[in-house]
Design a protein around this motif. Structure first.
Motif, short mmCIF file in Angstrom:
data_model
loop_
_atom_site.label_atom_id
_atom_site.label_comp_id
_atom_site.label_asym_id
_atom_site.label_seq_id
_atom_site.Cartn_x
_atom_site.Cartn_y
_atom_site.Cartn_z
N GLU A 1 101.50 -6.01 16.07
CA GLU A 1 101.92 -4.62 15.81
C GLU A 1 101.97 -4.39 14.30
O GLU A 1 102.27 -5.32 13.54
CB GLU A 1 103.31 -4.36 16.40
CG GLU A 1 103.39 -4.58 17.89
CD GLU A 1 104.78 -4.32 18.45
OE1 GLU A 1 105.50 -3.47 17.90
OE2 GLU A 1 105.15 -4.98 19.44
N TYR B 1 101.36 -1.19 10.87
CA TYR B 1 101.29 0.18 10.36
C TYR B 1 99.99 0.43 9.63
O TYR B 1 99.54 -0.41 8.84
CB TYR B 1 102.45 0.44 9.39
CG TYR B 1 103.81 0.22 10.02
CD1 TYR B 1 104.45 1.25 10.72
CD2 TYR B 1 104.45 -1.01 9.91
CE1 TYR B 1 105.70 1.04 11.29
CE2 TYR B 1 105.69 -1.23 10.48
CZ TYR B 1 106.31 -0.20 11.17
OH TYR B 1 107.54 -0.40 11.75
N GLY C 1 102.28 5.61 7.75
CA GLY C 1 103.20 5.22 8.82
C GLY C 1 102.63 5.29 10.22
O GLY C 1 103.38 5.24 11.20
N THR C 2 101.30 5.45 10.34
CA THR C 2 100.70 5.44 11.68
C THR C 2 100.97 4.09 12.35
O THR C 2 101.01 3.06 11.68
CB THR C 2 99.18 5.68 11.62
OG1 THR C 2 98.63 4.89 10.55
CG2 THR C 2 98.86 7.14 11.38
N ALA C 3 101.18 4.12 13.66
CA ALA C 3 101.52 2.91 14.40
C ALA C 3 100.30 2.37 15.14
O ALA C 3 99.56 3.14 15.74
CB ALA C 3 102.63 3.23 15.40
N CYS D 1 108.00 -3.76 16.23
CA CYS D 1 108.21 -2.79 15.14
C CYS D 1 107.65 -1.40 15.48
O CYS D 1 108.15 -0.40 14.97
CB CYS D 1 107.65 -3.31 13.82
SG CYS D 1 105.85 -3.43 13.75
N VAL D 2 106.61 -1.33 16.32
CA VAL D 2 106.08 -0.01 16.69
C VAL D 2 105.96 0.20 18.19
O VAL D 2 105.78 1.33 18.65
CB VAL D 2 104.70 0.28 16.02
CG1 VAL D 2 104.79 0.23 14.52
CG2 VAL D 2 103.61 -0.66 16.53
N SER D 3 106.06 -0.87 18.99
CA SER D 3 105.82 -0.73 20.43
C SER D 3 106.82 0.20 21.10
O SER D 3 106.52 0.79 22.14
CB SER D 3 105.82 -2.09 21.13
OG SER D 3 107.00 -2.79 20.86
N MET E 1 107.50 3.03 20.22
CA MET E 1 106.95 4.39 20.11
C MET E 1 105.90 4.67 21.18
O MET E 1 105.30 5.73 21.21
CB MET E 1 106.30 4.60 18.74
CG MET E 1 107.23 4.43 17.56
SD MET E 1 106.34 4.86 16.03
CE MET E 1 106.97 3.64 14.92
N PRO F 1 101.01 6.69 23.24
CA PRO F 1 102.01 7.06 22.23
C PRO F 1 102.89 8.22 22.70
O PRO F 1 102.41 9.13 23.37
CB PRO F 1 101.17 7.48 21.02
CG PRO F 1 99.78 7.65 21.50
CD PRO F 1 99.64 6.95 22.80
N HIS G 1 96.88 3.31 19.17
CA HIS G 1 97.44 3.89 17.94
C HIS G 1 97.92 5.31 18.20
O HIS G 1 97.59 5.90 19.25
CB HIS G 1 96.39 3.88 16.81
CG HIS G 1 95.17 4.68 17.12
ND1 HIS G 1 95.14 6.07 16.98
CD2 HIS G 1 93.95 4.33 17.59
CE1 HIS G 1 93.95 6.51 17.33
NE2 HIS G 1 93.21 5.48 17.72
N ASN G 2 98.71 5.82 17.28
CA ASN G 2 99.24 7.19 17.47
C ASN G 2 98.65 8.18 16.46
O ASN G 2 99.24 9.23 16.20
CB ASN G 2 100.77 7.19 17.40
CG ASN G 2 101.30 6.80 16.03
OD1 ASN G 2 100.54 6.39 15.14
ND2 ASN G 2 102.61 6.91 15.84
#
Length: 244
Positions: A88, A90, A94-96, A129-131, A133, A205, A238-239
């Motif tokens: 995970e 960025y 700040g895109t995940a 850290c981003v999952s 989202m 997302p 990705h978001n």
């Protein structure tokens, strides 16, 4: 994202070029190997293998290629053991990004993934850290051009089969399920004769990020392209709202 054509995206990905097709076949081949090792070579008693076979057929993988992959995984005790691993991180602004891999060499894969993020001005983060989202969902896409029905009729069929949600897009229908119900819903639709452009468990997302800077767009595309070229990478989520 409502109104964006998911089917057009899938079609575009499939038709990109022969190299992309080869990559998809490599991805599915590894998934077949893992499914056979986990549950055996008989699709009748291995729902994970049934799902991978359905994915293979949706991507126009020839039946003999599928059969060869199953036989190879079942008959070769010394065949490569793939390990599932997820990264995970960025991208710009700040895109995940979540990267799902099947690898026989975690050090090589970790280095390649880190390199892809770095070259696109991003960075790999810690697990989780981003999952948060994203939501893990079974997602089935059906192209309207492949299936004549009314939205209401199809929605009833999908919900009766156990789907959580149904939506109509410009040129396709999207059906969402829980990960646990995905196999049962997919099989019910398959039995009903529904042709699927795509059927898989994915990470969706909760919100999308729009990038306004051309530099940021180039950077995230660089990350995605490098990950796409890596044979160890099975899927990238990705978001970034890349249709803006």
């Amino acid at each position: 994202m409502s109104g964006h054509s998911k089917f057009a995206n899938i079609k575009h990905k499939k038709e990109k070029n022969d190299a992309a097709k080869g990559k998809i076949f490599t991805i599915i081949g590894r998934e077949i190997a893992v499914a056979v090792k986990e549950g055996g070579p008989d699709p009748a008693s291995n729902s994970k293998l049934r799902d991978v076979i359905a994915k293979a057929k949706a991507n126009n993988m020839p039946n003999d290629t599928i059969d060869r992959g199953i036989k190879k995984a079942a008959g070769d005790a010394n065949s490569v053991n793939y390990v599932e691993t997820t990264y995970e991180g960025y991208g710009p602004s700040g895109t995940a990004i979540i990267v799902s891999c099947l690898t026989d060499n975690k050090n090589r894969t970790a280095s390649n993934v880190r390199n892809a993020f770095t070259k696109g001005g991003g960075n790999v983060g810690t697990t989780g850290c981003v999952s948060y989202m994203f939501d893990e969902k079974g997602q089935i896409i059906v192209a309207k051009e492949d299936y004549e029905t009314t939205a209401d009729e199809f929605m009833m069929l999908a919900l009766e089969s156990g789907a959580e949600d149904f939506s109509e897009e410009e040129d396709s229908y999207e059906i969402l399920t829980s990960p646990e119900d995905f196999s049962a819903v997919r099989e019910a639709l398959e039995t009903a004769g529904v042709p699927m452009a795509s059927a898989e468990v994915t990470m969706l997302p909760q919100n999308y990020v729009t990038l306004t800077s051309d530099d940021d767009k180039k950077k995230i595309q660089r990350i995605l392209d490098l990950l796409d070229e890596d044979d160890d990478v099975q899927a990238v989520y990705h978001n970034w709202d890349d249709e803006e």
